[in-house]
Design a protein around this motif. Sequence first.
Motif, PDB file in Angstrom:
ATOM      1  N   ASP A  73      13.078  -3.051  23.271  1.00  0.00           N
ATOM      2  CA  ASP A  73      12.902  -3.551  24.530  1.00  0.00           C
ATOM      3  C   ASP A  73      14.287  -3.205  25.423  1.00  0.00           C
ATOM      4  O   ASP A  73      14.940  -3.914  25.967  1.00  0.00           O
ATOM      5  N   TYR A 199       3.336 -15.803  13.716  1.00  0.00           N
ATOM      6  CA  TYR A 199       2.477 -14.582  13.804  1.00  0.00           C
ATOM      7  C   TYR A 199       2.661 -13.734  12.613  1.00  0.00           C
ATOM      8  O   TYR A 199       3.599 -13.822  11.778  1.00  0.00           O
ATOM      9  N   GLN A 202       4.179  -7.349  11.411  1.00  0.00           N
ATOM     10  CA  GLN A 202       3.486  -6.141  12.199  1.00  0.00           C
ATOM     11  C   GLN A 202       4.331  -5.012  11.831  1.00  0.00           C
ATOM     12  O   GLN A 202       5.630  -5.056  11.791  1.00  0.00           O
ATOM     13  N   PRO A 206       6.617  -5.837  17.749  1.00  0.00           N
ATOM     14  CA  PRO A 206       6.250  -6.058  18.903  1.00  0.00           C
ATOM     15  C   PRO A 206       7.277  -6.367  20.094  1.00  0.00           C
ATOM     16  O   PRO A 206       8.531  -6.623  19.615  1.00  0.00           O
ATOM     17  N   ASN A 207       6.892  -6.244  21.280  1.00  0.00           N
ATOM     18  CA  ASN A 207       7.935  -6.436  22.408  1.00  0.00           C
ATOM     19  C   ASN A 207       7.733  -7.814  22.966  1.00  0.00           C
ATOM     20  O   ASN A 207       6.975  -8.579  22.959  1.00  0.00           O
ATOM     21  N   ALA A 209       6.412  -8.290  25.916  1.00  0.00           N
ATOM     22  CA  ALA A 209       5.244  -8.536  26.662  1.00  0.00           C
ATOM     23  C   ALA A 209       4.143  -8.565  25.832  1.00  0.00           C
ATOM     24  O   ALA A 209       3.026  -9.393  26.027  1.00  0.00           O
ATOM     25  N   SER A 210       4.161  -8.121  24.627  1.00  0.00           N
ATOM     26  CA  SER A 210       3.018  -8.273  23.670  1.00  0.00           C
ATOM     27  C   SER A 210       3.161  -9.637  22.654  1.00  0.00           C
ATOM     28  O   SER A 210       2.257 -10.122  22.197  1.00  0.00           O
ATOM     29  N   LEU A 211       4.361 -10.065  22.380  1.00  0.00           N
ATOM     30  CA  LEU A 211       4.585 -11.331  21.555  1.00  0.00           C
ATOM     31  C   LEU A 211       3.983 -12.414  21.837  1.00  0.00           C
ATOM     32  O   LEU A 211       3.269 -13.137  21.124  1.00  0.00           O
ATOM     33  N   SER A 213       0.897 -12.838  23.099  1.00  0.00           N
ATOM     34  CA  SER A 213      -0.610 -12.837  22.889  1.00  0.00           C
ATOM     35  C   SER A 213      -0.701 -12.284  21.404  1.00  0.00           C
ATOM     36  O   SER A 213      -2.284 -12.361  20.914  1.00  0.00           O
ATOM     37  N   LEU A 214       0.106 -12.695  20.418  1.00  0.00           N
ATOM     38  CA  LEU A 214      -0.130 -12.335  18.855  1.00  0.00           C
ATOM     39  C   LEU A 214      -0.822 -13.547  18.559  1.00  0.00           C
ATOM     40  O   LEU A 214      -0.670 -14.743  19.141  1.00  0.00           O
TER      41      LEU A 214
END
Length: 269
Positions: A73, A199, A202, A206-207, A209-211, A213-214
């Motif tokens: 990021d 979580y 991975q 993850p960035n 924005a995606s963290l 929603s994990l």
Amino acid sequence: MNRARGFTLIEMIVVIVITGIIAAMVAVFLRKPVEGYFDTARRAQLSDIADTALRRMARDVRLALPNTLRVTDGDRTVEFLLTRTGARYRAQPRSDGTGDPLDISTLDTGFDILGPPITFQNGDRIAVYNLGPNIPGANAYVGDTLSAYTGPPGAQSHVSIAAKQFPLASPASRFQVVEGPVSYACDLTSGTLWRYWGYAIQATQPNAASLPSLAGVQAARLATLVTGCSFRYLEGVTERSGVLELSLTLSDGGENVTLYHTVHVDNEP
């Protein structure tokens, strides 16, 4: 007869005018000290928030599994695998043939701990000689150097793991107990520094924005009023050590505070 005494309307107006002039002069002289006091208090508050956040990050980074620090990021999200404890494993049986050593040459399901018992929890993972993504076959993020702990929780002198053949033996016969991944991410849109954990590991980092929603992710707000941040990881020449540079800028009421902190990263597995 006694004559009534008092003051005239003109005298009252003169007193009011003089009082107004004195009040205005006092306000002019007091304005700057009062503003300075509030500015100093605001800067102190911002510094305290930033310092607390950076110290919390530094404490976690010092517990990172060797060779797992990674940044994405645009240097605004940092991730690593957090360890809780570690010890030495038995590499050879005792002279009388007893003891359960870790066999690197084949699938193994457990080994003895050299030294006092250590405490395990459900969901722990055991890591042996993690060298990171730069060494093929020795990357914890894809499971090369990790195995799930399968024994009971609590203090144990023997480590039970899911059948695993670790790729390399540790020269010092060391292993680490991994809790899981931890990420710190700056969201400059909301002005918030977040800590994420809970979580699954991975393969690809993850960035920010995606963290959120994990699956299973938990989040905690570490700092607010954030207007700038930078996390830069500098590997050492021997790749056995590194430095994480942390920079955090907070702003409030026209006041800006930037704190810079460096953390030594021990990558000796």
